[in-house]
Design an enzyme around this catalytic site. Structure first.
Site, PDB file in Angstrom:
ATOM      1  N   GLU A 240      57.125  10.570-105.723  1.00 21.67           N
ATOM      2  CA  GLU A 240      56.529   9.763-104.662  1.00 21.67           C
ATOM      3  C   GLU A 240      57.504   9.817-103.500  1.00 21.67           C
ATOM      4  O   GLU A 240      58.618   9.310-103.595  1.00 21.67           O
ATOM      5  CB  GLU A 240      56.287   8.333-105.137  1.00 21.67           C
ATOM      6  CG  GLU A 240      55.337   7.562-104.218  1.00 21.67           C
ATOM      7  CD  GLU A 240      56.053   6.774-103.158  1.00 21.67           C
ATOM      8  OE1 GLU A 240      56.226   7.316-102.036  1.00 21.67           O
ATOM      9  OE2 GLU A 240      56.440   5.638-103.428  1.00 21.67           O
ATOM     10  N   CYS A 274      57.328   2.731 -97.813  1.00 20.00           N
ATOM     11  CA  CYS A 274      56.641   4.012 -97.661  1.00 20.00           C
ATOM     12  C   CYS A 274      55.137   3.807 -97.536  1.00 20.00           C
ATOM     13  O   CYS A 274      54.437   4.668 -96.999  1.00 20.00           O
ATOM     14  CB  CYS A 274      56.971   4.942 -98.826  1.00 20.00           C
ATOM     15  SG  CYS A 274      56.826   4.196-100.452  1.00 20.00           S
TER      16      CYS A 274
END
Length: 529
Positions: A240, A274
């Site tokens: 990720e 994020c």
């Protein structure tokens, strides 16, 4: 994390500069021994039922609930975020993760029967089992130093794995807190181990010592480096790698909710999310009203160190390097014509920490770093668009595709537009929070990474899928086995026409020819004389 004396590191509070904790660096030369210990513990752990594993997770959950304030303080002091932020986005999701994975892992990962695909295979029975990987490695980031790694630890354990965890170098004190949470779960010795050290060195040691899978959350360059390393041994990875997330505000949006959501999702954790809002595209009819309202709310925010009264909204950035990046992105935007519409107000002593005011920008364009790259700081860039089509086109330009959001009072329209956004997650009239949903898969497209964590998909990522297949009725041979002869060839043709006839007559003819051949093939001996 700063190495203060040989073999030790000190964790400093980025908001105040005060030392938080000192930890010993792990001796990576001992990793083979630690890996062997983890494998031995994993075999013992994998023999436990899902119900037994869940009992251990409930002990961890109870520890988290009982010590929620201590954990929030540790995260705040190590990462720089506010204690409210730490409690809401770090501690609470950890308790939820223990609860959800403990309750649902057995249902998701238990063996499943798979029906035969056709009558030709009616004698075959299939189950799909999801078996533990063995020992998984987790390398986690500093922006959510508790909730990101702990959720993966919980998934790994419920799937029957051992875990080697390396938390971010900037927040090692949170790794120690995770050690204490896991210790409360009374696991077999060696099943969970915390490794302290350089991320690149630890990752290399993991690969060299046969880690069964690596879960990494971090930057795109670091993820690409790890993937290249993993390719040498074909070690599976889940990555990720960040986002540059768009928010689209339609003309019919509830602007009160939209600006509230934008402020939280853009400035929360000092913008170091994020999955947070970085770019906002607003339809022209409501652009000015949206900006005016969000500007008022931005000015009302307070940035500074968390004090005992907790009356602060935005904490500090976690590293001086990240502060420099945010400053660079703002300078670049202003040099290219952007305007600062509003900034938050400083409270307390902000000179000693890595503080940056929550900043609302307008007049932005696609050449600016804060639009085309991940800023990872408390800057929101707002751009006026003619319509939803233009907004979607601009939103999809990014090479990062983690999350996005649509803001509208027409849910049907919002869902239709959401399906066109090239991101792993799209929310309607909300943003950012889905990482806290244990039941929902988390991950992105494009350079935002590969694989998923959380939800059933995350649990499945922690396993190897294994098919077990057998015959219901014992026979001598299958249709396609030796010996090969004209009868076998004709039998296979009739099987094909039986399976996919052009009409009832062809099916009947194929059936009459196939049945006696099939019975002979399956129930008579192969005479080799």
């Amino acid at each position: 994390m700063i190495e203060t004396t040989p073999g030790t590191v000190t964790d400093y509070n980025p908001a105040t500069g005060a030392a938080v904790a000192e930890l010993n660096l792990s001796d990576l030369a001992s990793l083979p021994e630690r890996m062997a210990q983890a494998r031995a513990a994993q075999r013992q752990w994998a023999a436990k039922s899902f119900k037994e594993r869940a009992r251990h997770l409930r002990l961890m959950r109870d520890y988290i609930v009982d010590r929620a304030e201590d954990l929030a303080r540790t995260v705040s002091e190590s990462n720089g975020k506010t204690r409210v932020d730490a409690l809401a986005t770090e501690v609470l999701p950890c308790a939820l993760a223990c609860n959800w994975y403990g309750k649902h892992a057995g249902r998701i990962l238990s063996p499943k029967s798979r029906a035969a695909g056709h009558l030709l295979f009616a004698n075959k029975r299939t189950t799909v089992e999801h078996l533990p990987l063995g020992v998984v490695g987790i390398i986690s980031p500093w922006n959510y130093p508790l909730s990101i790694p702990f959720g993966e630890v919980a998934m790994a354990l419920m799937a029957g794995n051992a875990v080697l965890l390396k938390v971010a170098a900037a927040t090692p004190a949170v790794g120690r807190a995770i050690e204490r949470i896991v210790a409360a779960g009374e696991l077999p010795e060696g099943l969970f181990q915390h490794v302290v050290g350089s991320g690149s060195k630890v990752a290399t040691a993991f690969f060299e010592n046969g880690i069964d899978k690596l879960f990494f959350t971090g930057s795109v360059p670091a993820g690409k480096t790890l993937m290249a390393q993993a390719a040498q041994t074909l070690t599976p990875v889940s990555l990720e790698l960040g986002g540059n997330d768009p928010m689209i505000v339609l003309a019919d949006a509830d602007l009160e909710r939209a600006t509230n959501g934008a402020a939280w999702a853009g400035y929360q954790n000092a913008g170091q999310s994020c999955g947070g809002v970085e770019r906002i595209y607003v339809e022209e009819p409501v652009h000015d009203d949206f900006v005016a309202l969000l500007a008022r709310k931005t000015r009302a925010l307070r940035h500074g160190p968390t004090t005992d009264d907790i009356n602060v909204d935005v904490g500090s950035l976690t590293t001086d390097g990240q502060l420099r990046t945010v400053q660079q992105h703002l300078e670049d935007a202003l040099a290219k014509g952007a305007r600062i519409e509003a900034q938050s107000q400083a409270v307390g002593d902000v000179e000693r920490g890595f503080f940056f005011p929550a900043t609302l920008l307008t007049g932005v364009n696609d050449t600016m770093l804060t639009v085309c790259e991940e800023t990872f700081g408390p800057i929101i860039a707002v751009e006026k668009v003619a319509n939803a089509e233009q907004a979607i086109e601009k939103a999809n330009r990014s090479n990062l595709a983690l999350t996005s959001s649509i803001w509208t009072t027409d849910t049907k329209k919002g869902r239709a537009l959401a399906a066109r956004l090239e991101t792993g997650v799209t929310t309607i009239n909300d943003h950012l929070y889905t990482h806290g949903l244990s039941e929902a898969p988390w991950g992105g497209w494009k350079e935002s990474g590969i694989g998923r964590t959380h939800g059933p998909e995350g649990l499945l990522e922690m396993t190897n899928a294994k098919v077990i297949n057998w015959d219901l009725l014992a026979t001598q041979r299958n249709l396609w086995w030796y010996p090969f002869d004209q009868a076998t060839y004709r039998g296979l043709l009739n099987a094909l026409r039986f399976a996919f006839p052009k009409g009832p007559l062809q099916w009947l003819g194929a059936s009459l020819k196939l049945t006696p051949f099939l019975l002979r093939k399956m129930f008579t001996k192969w005479h080799t004389d």
